[in-house]
Every structure is written in structure tokens, then in C-alpha cells.
Design an enzyme around this catalytic site. Structure first.
Site, mmCIF file in Angstrom:
data_model
loop_
_atom_site.group_PDB
_atom_site.id
_atom_site.type_symbol
_atom_site.label_atom_id
_atom_site.label_comp_id
_atom_site.label_asym_id
_atom_site.label_seq_id
_atom_site.Cartn_x
_atom_site.Cartn_y
_atom_site.Cartn_z
ATOM 1 N N GLU A 73 47.044 22.454 41.455
ATOM 2 C CA GLU A 73 46.039 21.477 41.873
ATOM 3 C C GLU A 73 44.848 22.170 42.548
ATOM 4 O O GLU A 73 44.449 21.853 43.661
ATOM 5 C CB GLU A 73 46.652 20.412 42.788
ATOM 6 C CG GLU A 73 47.727 19.593 42.075
ATOM 7 C CD GLU A 73 48.259 18.430 42.882
ATOM 8 O OE1 GLU A 73 48.470 17.348 42.293
ATOM 9 O OE2 GLU A 73 48.461 18.602 44.099
ATOM 10 N N LEU A 74 44.291 23.139 41.823
ATOM 11 C CA LEU A 74 43.179 23.944 42.314
ATOM 12 C C LEU A 74 42.037 23.941 41.306
ATOM 13 O O LEU A 74 42.246 23.746 40.105
ATOM 14 C CB LEU A 74 43.611 25.398 42.530
ATOM 15 C CG LEU A 74 44.741 25.682 43.514
ATOM 16 C CD1 LEU A 74 45.141 27.152 43.426
ATOM 17 C CD2 LEU A 74 44.312 25.334 44.933
ATOM 18 N N PHE A 93 40.965 25.103 36.004
ATOM 19 C CA PHE A 93 41.667 23.995 36.654
ATOM 20 C C PHE A 93 43.164 24.299 36.602
ATOM 21 O O PHE A 93 43.739 24.373 35.512
ATOM 22 C CB PHE A 93 41.434 22.669 35.929
ATOM 23 C CG PHE A 93 40.038 22.122 35.999
ATOM 24 C CD1 PHE A 93 38.997 22.827 36.591
ATOM 25 C CD2 PHE A 93 39.753 20.873 35.455
ATOM 26 C CE1 PHE A 93 37.713 22.311 36.641
ATOM 27 C CE2 PHE A 93 38.472 20.348 35.497
ATOM 28 C CZ PHE A 93 37.447 21.066 36.087
ATOM 29 N N GLU A 94 43.777 24.507 37.743
ATOM 30 C CA GLU A 94 45.243 24.619 37.818
ATOM 31 C C GLU A 94 45.770 23.212 38.088
ATOM 32 O O GLU A 94 45.815 22.754 39.228
ATOM 33 C CB GLU A 94 45.651 25.586 38.927
ATOM 34 C CG GLU A 94 45.307 27.043 38.651
ATOM 35 C CD GLU A 94 46.304 27.705 37.705
ATOM 36 O OE1 GLU A 94 47.254 27.017 37.263
ATOM 37 O OE2 GLU A 94 46.138 28.901 37.417
ATOM 38 N N ILE A 95 46.145 22.520 37.016
ATOM 39 C CA ILE A 95 46.479 21.104 37.147
ATOM 40 C C ILE A 95 47.973 20.920 37.427
ATOM 41 O O ILE A 95 48.806 21.724 37.015
ATOM 42 C CB ILE A 95 46.067 20.312 35.890
ATOM 43 C CG1 ILE A 95 46.846 20.772 34.652
ATOM 44 C CG2 ILE A 95 44.569 20.464 35.638
ATOM 45 C CD1 ILE A 95 46.566 19.939 33.400
#
Length: 708
Positions: free
Chosen positions: A269-270, A343-345
């Protein structure tokens, strides 16, 4: 629901550096929250962690395969979207994987999806890592959503009409097939097979950060986040850009002028931005940071709050990632910057149906906002002046370059008598290191050189990258030219390596020889090496030897090199102007090579021109032939690389045709008798500028040939 033989281990974030020091490489899965880090480990690695006394626990991870499409179904979804919206979507295969699966992109535009005719351009990628299944469905959800809305939502219609959107939903189809279709859920790499070992981490295979800083180059090893060991999950590949998937992305960055690129990964989340290899900030750091903050605010976390913006090295530094290469290449080589974000989802791999649907809707606003940013950031990044191209008019030497308005001044130099020599390293220490080489972590060694008194040796320390590079670019004059040197080495096999690389500009380096120009293991007796340079004929290149040592290096000797040939140098290097603010100078100097180096107010000196010798060439020709007089009976035409000579007189003419390159070297000579028309095919000449002289009975014809 299937459990993988490897397991996800969760540790406290404060213990991350201690854990990484235990292993030569670690496979970080992500962060489920701000206080912990998840690492993929096998049973032996877990046992080692247990014996260290560091606290950890096993994450009982389940993979919901029934929620995710098979590889064939992903391709089918792409085809169906293109079929449903033929006026908006064009599908293109841009390459094939090792296992011959197509690498497919979707090109989206309301005016012409087949060809990019608009200013604003956006790139969305997913699935660099095989196990990150939800990135594919998230990318396809974005495409499906905006296409559905095109006819009813004026804002979306404006975006698609004004922006060329390129979506690469499955960058790693071989890896995805092995992970998803064949039940190897935690597989990270692609499936290239070399020496009985499968796979490369393609997000460690890009050719570095291309910013002139050796610390950010491909293959640099930091905190066990990458390795040259082929069996590792974070193996960076045999050489930079070796993987077909990576080459396809690189070609997209060269082909299009993206304003924004997004690479979807999972999980943490990043929103990440360059640089990732060092703590140094990018030239556009303020812009990148502000945009990352705005983008992150559009995406809700699974629990509460919004995504967190971070510089990519916040947890640990990495080399060879897509964002670093895209940003560096487009800024320092292409001259039109793409602003890249990762995007680290999500908070884990492959969530179940209900969570996945929520994930798509939480991430969609961030992707959409990023696409809209293409218009507002156009022309905003701080560009860099590129390599000056020199020419002359009368006594003036003139230079042109891309982004010339970004240079505050130029250094102008001339060299007297450029030549090459075999360097046996028998001069003083200062002259050896500083005059003809650019070095980073290189030392002179008196211990058993090939020829006394010295050899050159990369500093042998843990997690060290070193570079030995020619100070001046080498001009390859003859098809038989070769790089020759003697070397001995004792490098920890497949952990410590040395690479020969070349560059045209000193920023973007490529392997010189992917078979013989890579060194690891032991060759403890001095051996002669020779590398043909014929493919660089009539071009200037810089050559370097790059050496990398990983953490825990054990071999004592390291590497030594001696008797290097040909080393370019000059009799004198004179700086005419240290800070010239014009783009031309007047000069009466003859028999000298001219160089111009652009200067950026923040970065300092950036790109240096190739050598320029045109003024001298005219002097040399006139000195040897006398005054040049135009023979009006001889007419010259040059097109499509065919030289045509027409004789308009009634008498047969005996002529000698001479063609010189810009260094003054004669590359073509032929005696002919022209009665009417003679034609000569010059396709054998490399692209560039040449000087043509036609000699008759005390009558001469001169001209310039430019081959492209």
C-alpha cells in the site's frame, strides 16, 4: 486453495537490517503494515532465522486460484476488449517470451489508437513479478472501466481523446503461467532457462539508473536485495537488459514519450518514486514527491487511511528496477523525462473475491488521477542538456544539442594529437589513475603484475561496485581494431562478477560481449583477452570494466588487469573556455580536435561531444593537394548512398576519387575514366559525415557527403 512449499515469514521492520545481514539475498514480499516486513523463505532459511534469535512468525497464506484468470483467459480478456471497442483500442504484440508467449500491449485513444498522434502519453504496467496476480486484474479493471465510461462520461472521454494510453497488463506471462496455472504460487521470476536454472527477477534486470552514478548501475548489490546467483529469487540476470520482457518495456520507453508511467506491484500500500539505489534525490525530487503524495491520497488502504508515498529506497536500496531506468534513460539519454511511479497495492498476495473487488475500486482512482496528470506535467520536469553536435561555418565552430536552453554554459577544449597506446602501467601513480582513466574504487597493485611495476585492481570489499573506464572516448578507426588486455581473477563464483560494458554517451551502458565479456570464478594465471570492435567502426565509444562484490565476499585475490590496449589519450588537452555561454566560438587553431561539454546548473558537466576535426581536415587536404579549384565540367550528384559523376565535356576525364572521414582518414580511393556517367555505391560506409575530393588534371571538385 493451495499452500506453497515456501512460506511467508513476518518480522519486525526494526529487525530488517539484522535479518538481511544473515543472508546473501532475501526475497521481500512486502509490508502488511508499517511495523512489519514479509519475506519469502524456504525451510533452511527459516531455520537460520530461528537460530539467530530474531523474532518472527509464519503467515498462513492461502491462494484463491478460482478468483483469478488463467494465462489464456488474460489474453482472451485483452482480445475481447479490443473487439468490443475497436475504435478505441488497438492490440499490439511487441515481443515474445522465452517460452514464445506474446508480450501484448493495449493502445487506447479516441482519435487513433493505432498510431500516437497526441502530446500526452501514459504507460501502465502490471505483473513484473509472477506471483503478483492481482496487478493484472487491477490493470484490466482500469481499462474496462474507462472504456465503458467513454460514451457517457465527458471527463473520461476527454482523457481518452487527448491522451495516448498504453497498457501492458501482463509483463511476465511465462512467470504468471508457472505461478498461477501450474500452482507455484510464490514464484517471482520469469522462466528463462540458462544452464539448467530457471528465471530472472525482471525488476532487477533493467540497465541501472542511467544518471552517471556508478552506484545506481545494474548489478549493484545492497542489503541482499539483488544477487548474481542464478538460483536466487532476486537474481538480476546474466547481464543488463538480458530479458525479453525487459527489452520490450525499454523499447516502449524509447518509442513513446510518456509523461507518466505506473508499474503495479504487490504488496505494501505504497506509492514509490526514484531513486531506488541510493539515498540521493532526483533532479525532480520535489515534483515526484508532491505527485506521489497526491496520487497516494486518491487510494484508500484496506483498513483505514490512504496509501503512503515513499522514495523507493525507504525500506532498502535496489538496483535494476524499471522506475530507475525509465526515469534516468528518458532524462539523460532521450531528453524528455517520464515521471515513473510504482504502486505497491494491497496487503498480501492474491486476495479472495470480495477483497479483490474492493481492491480494484480502491486503486482505480490513483491510476485514473495519474493518467490525468499527463497534461498538467507536460513540460514541467527539469530536463538536461544532451550531447553537443559540432559543425563549422568559416572560422566558427558551432554546436547544437537537445535541451540547449537547460545549459548555463559550456566547456570548450581542443586536443593536440589524439592517439592510442598500450598501457603497461609503468608511470607514476597520479598519472596512471588521473590522466587516461576515470575510476571508482580502483587501486594500483604492486603484487605480481603482468608487467612491472603495477596492475590495476578493483577494491575488494563487501557490497562494493567499482569501475575502470577510459577518460576519453575511443574512436574505432579500423575494422580490425580490438580491445586487448591481460587479466587474472579469483571471484566468488556467481556471487562476485566483472563485466565489460560500452557507452556512446557515458550514461547508458550496454554489455560489450555477452558471452566472453563476463567474468566470475577463478582464472588465477595471467591471460590475454581480445574483443573485436568492428561493430563500432567510425564511431566513438567509452569502455569500462565494472566489478561487483556481494556481502560476505570470501575470495582473497579479487581481480587485476594490465597491459590495456588501445587506451585513448592526447598529447595536450587544452581548455579554451571553461564557461562559454554562447553556442559557437571563433578559432584559427589548426590540426586540433575540438570538444564541447554541456553544463547544468545543478548537475554540473553532463554530456561531452564527440571529437570534431572538420576545420583541420580542410587544411590537411589543401596542404596535400594545393588550392582547390572547381571543375565546371564535372557534375556531382549524391542520393540514396549512390555517388554519380557526370562529365559534361566532350573529352574523357581521368579522375581520382577520395573520401575522407571527419578524422582525416581516407576511407575510399579510386581512379576512374569518366566519359559520360559513372556511379559508385557507398553503402559500405557507416552513417556519418564525409569529405569528398575529386582530382583531375590540376582541377579539383570538393563537397560534403552525409550518410544517414
Amino acid at each position: 486453495m493451495i499452500l506453497n512449499s515456501k512460506q511467508i515469514v513476518r518480522i519486525n521492520r526494526d529487525d530488517f537490517n539484522r535479518v538481511s545481514s544473515l543472508y546473501k539475498f532475501i526475497d521481500v514480499a512486502g509490508r502488511a503494515n508499517d511495523q512489519t516486513v514479509d519475506i519469502v523463505m524456504d525451510s533452511l532459511e527459516i531455520e537460520k532465522l530461528k537460530n539467530s534469535g530474531i523474532k518472527y512468525y509464519i503467515v498462513e497464506k492461502k491462494f484463491y486460484k478460482d478468483v483469478y484468470p488463467t494465462t489464456a483467459q488474460v489474453y482472451d480478456s485483452i482480445t475481447k476488449l479490443a473487439t468490443k471497442y475497436p475504435s478505441l483500442v488497438d492490440v499490439e504484440t511487441i515481443g515474445f517470451t522465452y517460452n514464445n508467449r506474446p508480450l501484448v500491449i493495449m493502445k487506447i485513444n479516441g482519435k487513433n489508437p493505432d498510431t500516437c498522434l497526441v502530446r500526452y502519453q501514459f504507460l501502465l504496467m502490471a505483473n513484473h513479478h509472477a506471483r503478483e496476480w492481482q496487478t493484472i486484474s487491477t490493470a484490466l479493471f482500469f481499462v474496462d472501466s474507462i472504456l465503458r465510461a467513454y460514451s457517457t462520461n465527458s471527463t473520461i472521454k476527454k482523457l481518452i481523446d487527448s491522451t495516448y494510453l498504453v497498457v501492458f497488463p501482463m509483463v511476465n506471462p511465462d512467470g504468471y503461467y508457472y505461478s498461477m496455472d501450474q500452482n507455484n504460487e510464490l514464484w517471482r521470476k520469469n522462466r528463462t532457462l540458462r544452464n539448467s536454472v530457471y528465471g530472472v527477477d525482471i525488476n532487477r534486470n533493467y540497465p541501472g539508473e542511467v544518471n552517471g552514478d556508478i552506484r545506481g548501475e545494474w548489478g549493484a548489490i545492497y542489503n541482499s536485495s539483488t544477487t548474481h546467483y542464478p538460483s536466487s529469487d532476486v537474481y538480476c540476470g546474466p547481464y543488463s537488459g538480458s530479458e525479453r520482457e525487459v527489452q520490450s518495456v525499454m523499447n516502449l520507453a524509447k518509442r513513446f514519450s510518456f509523461n507518466i508511467s505506473i508499474s503495479l506491484h504487490s504488496y505494501s500500500e505504497l506509492v514509490l518514486y526514484p531513486w531506488g539505489a541510493t539515498s540521493d534525490t532526483a533532479l525532480d525530487n520535489t515534483l515526484l514527491s508532491n505527485l506521489a503524495t497526491k496520487i497516494a491520497s486518491k487510494m484508500l488502504k484496506q483498513t483505514s487511511g490512504t496509501y503512503t508515498p515513499e522514495k523507493s529506497d525507504a525500506l532498502y536500496p535496489t538496483s535494476g528496477d524499471s522506475d530507475g531506468w525509465i526515469y534516468g534513460y528518458t532524462k539523460f539519454v532521450k531528453g524528455f523525462t517520464t515521471l515513473p511511479f510504482t504502486f505497491e497495492i494491497d496487503t498480501g498476495f492474491s486476495p479472495p473475491t470480495t477483497t479483490l473487488a474492493q481492491l480494484h475500486r480502491r486503486v482505480f482512482p490513483g491510476i485514473l488521477y495519474s493518467a490525468f496528470l499527463c497534461e498538467s506535467v507536460y513540460g514541467v520536469p527539469k530536463e538536461v542538456p544532451l550531447k553537443p553536435i559540432l559543425s563549422s561555418s568559416g572560422s566558427n565552430i558551432i554546436w547544437n544539442l537537445k535541451n540547449s536552453n537547460k545549459a548555463d554554459y559550456y566547456k570548450v577544449q581542443n586536443y593536440d594529437s589524439i592517439y592510442t597506446y598500450k598501457d603497461s602501467l609503468n608511470g607514476s601513480i597520479d598519472s596512471i589513475i588521473s590522466t587516461d582513466y576515470k575510476t571508482y574504487r580502483i587501486e594500483l597493485s604492486k603484487t605480481t603484475p603482468y608487467s612491472a611495476p603495477y596492475s590495476l585492481r578493483p577494491l575488494k570489499k563487501d557490497t562494493t561496485i567499482s569501475s575502470l573506464e577510459f577518460f576519453d572516448r575511443l574512436y574505432v578507426q579500423n575494422i580490425t581494431d580490438s580491445l586487448i588486455f591481460y587479466m587474472q581473477y579469483d571471484l566468488e563464483t556467481n556471487y562476485d562478477k566483472a563485466f565489460l560494458e560500452y557507452s556512446y554517451d557515458g550514461f547508458f551502458y550496454e554489455p560489450l560481449d555477452t558471452l566472453n565479456g563476463i567474468f566470475t570464478g577463478s582464472s588465477t594465471t595471467w591471460k590475454r583477452y581480445s574483443f573485436p570492435l568492428s561493430r563500432f567502426l567510425n564511431k566513438e565509444i567509452t569502455i569500462r570494466l565494472k566489478t561487483v562484490y556481494d556481502d560476505g565476499t570470501i575470495n582473497a585475490t579479487g581481480l587485476k588487469i594490465d597491459n590495456i590496449y588501445p587506451v585513448p589519450t592526447a598529447k595536450t588537452r587544452t581548455t579554451l573556455f571553461e564557461s562559454c555561454t554562447d553556442t559557437f566560438i571563433s578559432s584559427t587553431d589548426t590540426l586540433k580536435y575540438f570538444f564541447v561539454t554541456s553544463h547544468h546548473p545543478v548537475l554540473g558537466f553532463t554530456h561531452k561531444s564527440d571529437r570534431y576535426f572538420f576545420k583541420i581536415l580542410r587544411s590537411v587536404i589543401k596542404d596535400s593537394l594545393g588550392d582547390i579549384k572547381e571543375n565546371k565540367d564535372i557534375l556531382i550528384d549524391f542520393s540514396n548512398r549512390i555517388l554519380t559523376i557526370k562529365n559534361s565535356s566532350k573529352a574523357k576525364k581521368s579522375l581520382r576519387i577520395n573520401i575522407f572521414d571527419v578524422s582525416g582518414r581516407k576511407v575510399f580511393e579510386k581512379n576512374v575514366k569518366v566519359e559520360n556517367v559513372e556511379k559508385f555505391d557507398l553503402n559500405f560506409l557507416a552513417s556519418g559525415k564525409y569529405y569528398l575530393v575529386i582530382l583531375g588534371d590540376k582541377n579539383y571538385k570538393e563537397g560534403i557527403l552525409i550518410l544517414k
